[in-house]
Scaffold this motif. Sequence first.
Motif, short mmCIF file in Angstrom:
data_model
loop_
_atom_site.label_atom_id
_atom_site.label_comp_id
_atom_site.label_asym_id
_atom_site.label_seq_id
_atom_site.Cartn_x
_atom_site.Cartn_y
_atom_site.Cartn_z
N LEU A 12 0.84 -1.19 0.00
CA LEU A 12 0.00 0.00 0.00
C LEU A 12 0.88 1.24 0.00
CD1 LEU A 12 -2.83 1.39 0.39
CD2 LEU A 12 -2.36 1.30 2.85
N ARG A 13 0.52 2.19 -0.85
CA ARG A 13 1.15 3.51 -0.84
C ARG A 13 0.05 4.55 -0.76
NH1 ARG A 13 6.06 6.24 -3.05
NH2 ARG A 13 5.52 8.46 -3.08
N VAL A 14 0.20 5.49 0.18
CA VAL A 14 -0.75 6.59 0.34
C VAL A 14 0.02 7.90 0.27
CG1 VAL A 14 -2.46 7.69 1.83
CG2 VAL A 14 -2.27 5.19 1.78
N ASP A 15 -0.45 8.79 -0.58
CA ASP A 15 0.08 10.15 -0.65
C ASP A 15 -1.07 11.10 -0.34
OD1 ASP A 15 2.95 9.95 -1.78
OD2 ASP A 15 1.79 8.67 -3.13
N ALA A 16 -0.91 11.90 0.71
CA ALA A 16 -2.00 12.76 1.14
C ALA A 16 -1.50 14.18 1.37
CB ALA A 16 -2.62 12.22 2.43
N VAL A 17 -2.42 15.12 1.22
CA VAL A 17 -2.15 16.53 1.49
C VAL A 17 -3.24 17.03 2.43
CG1 VAL A 17 -1.92 18.84 0.55
CG2 VAL A 17 -1.06 16.87 -0.75
N GLY A 18 -2.81 17.53 3.58
CA GLY A 18 -3.75 18.08 4.54
C GLY A 18 -3.62 19.60 4.60
N GLN A 19 -4.72 20.26 4.89
CA GLN A 19 -4.74 21.72 5.02
C GLN A 19 -5.26 22.07 6.42
OE1 GLN A 19 -3.47 23.81 2.91
NE2 GLN A 19 -3.22 22.51 1.11
N ASN A 20 -4.38 22.71 7.22
CA ASN A 20 -4.75 23.18 8.56
C ASN A 20 -5.40 22.07 9.39
OD1 ASN A 20 -3.86 25.88 8.12
ND2 ASN A 20 -5.71 26.26 6.93
N ILE A 21 -4.70 20.94 9.45
CA ILE A 21 -5.21 19.80 10.21
C ILE A 21 -5.14 20.09 11.71
CG2 ILE A 21 -4.81 17.37 10.77
CD1 ILE A 21 -3.75 16.99 7.96
#
Length: 293
Positions: free
Chosen positions: A139-148
């Motif tokens: 499994l590969r996950v690439d994520a982008v969070g904003q003001n988490i």
Amino acid sequence: DVDGQFDLDFSDLGALGKNFGGLLKATAQIQTEGETRNITVTGTGTDLSVGQAQADNALRGATTLTVNAQQKGDLLNITEARAENRQLVATAKGAISPSGTNINAHAEIGTLGALAAHWQGALSADAILTEAPGGTRNLRVDAVGQNIALGQVNADGALSGQTDITVLAEQAPDGTIDVKSVDIRNPQLTANASAQIKGGAIDGQAAAQVQDLSLLGRGWEGTLDATAKITTDTAGTRQVEIGGTGQNIRLGQAQADAALTGTTTLDILAQQAKGGAIHVARANVVNDQLNIA
């Protein structure tokens, strides 16, 4: 060959298992062309649940479901799978067969507050799941969070702005999970970790560099570079070792701040028994002004 339209009506998905719940109404259409079977499923779920709090919140209310797929022999090719509600939009496509699985998925969560009461921010994620014929999954996950924000004051400041997250993991046929890397990056923080998880036992390590402690708490200042290591023995006892170096640390308390001027080193060793009891074997804080051991 089976062609036609089929209506599915589950008034209580709890019948499928204790972790499931909600209502599902769907229609499946099957058409055969030569050796290919075309499958289309459309439906609506209401208050779906899978036994995981954040996932259940993400499926609250009405969720529309769409799946388009083709089956030829033992190959199932999913051209589109989509789930959408007020909390999220998730899509997936890929192929499943005895020779392997390859699934690509994407999810958009507009507000993390829909998943948990104290969470905030937005998250966009892409995932790739593959499975080899022997049963090993990657499994590969690439994520982008904003003001988490996750409801922990001292941690939430470290996740302000854009945070990039990458996860690489592998699951062996015996269930062992090898988290090869978890990388978290933003202007305030760089962190990475890896671990092996088997039968509740965790062995891993992590490192973090915080460029500005002022983002973690009012009155805080300085920088921190820390590492952590966790091991689990055969009795189920976990040992955690933390080491770090801080520069000109300030915590908003005059006497403590004066004692933490300059370079401060941290060395902590603790154990947690399987029953939950915690024993601190050592806790050393050393700099030019103090030596706590």
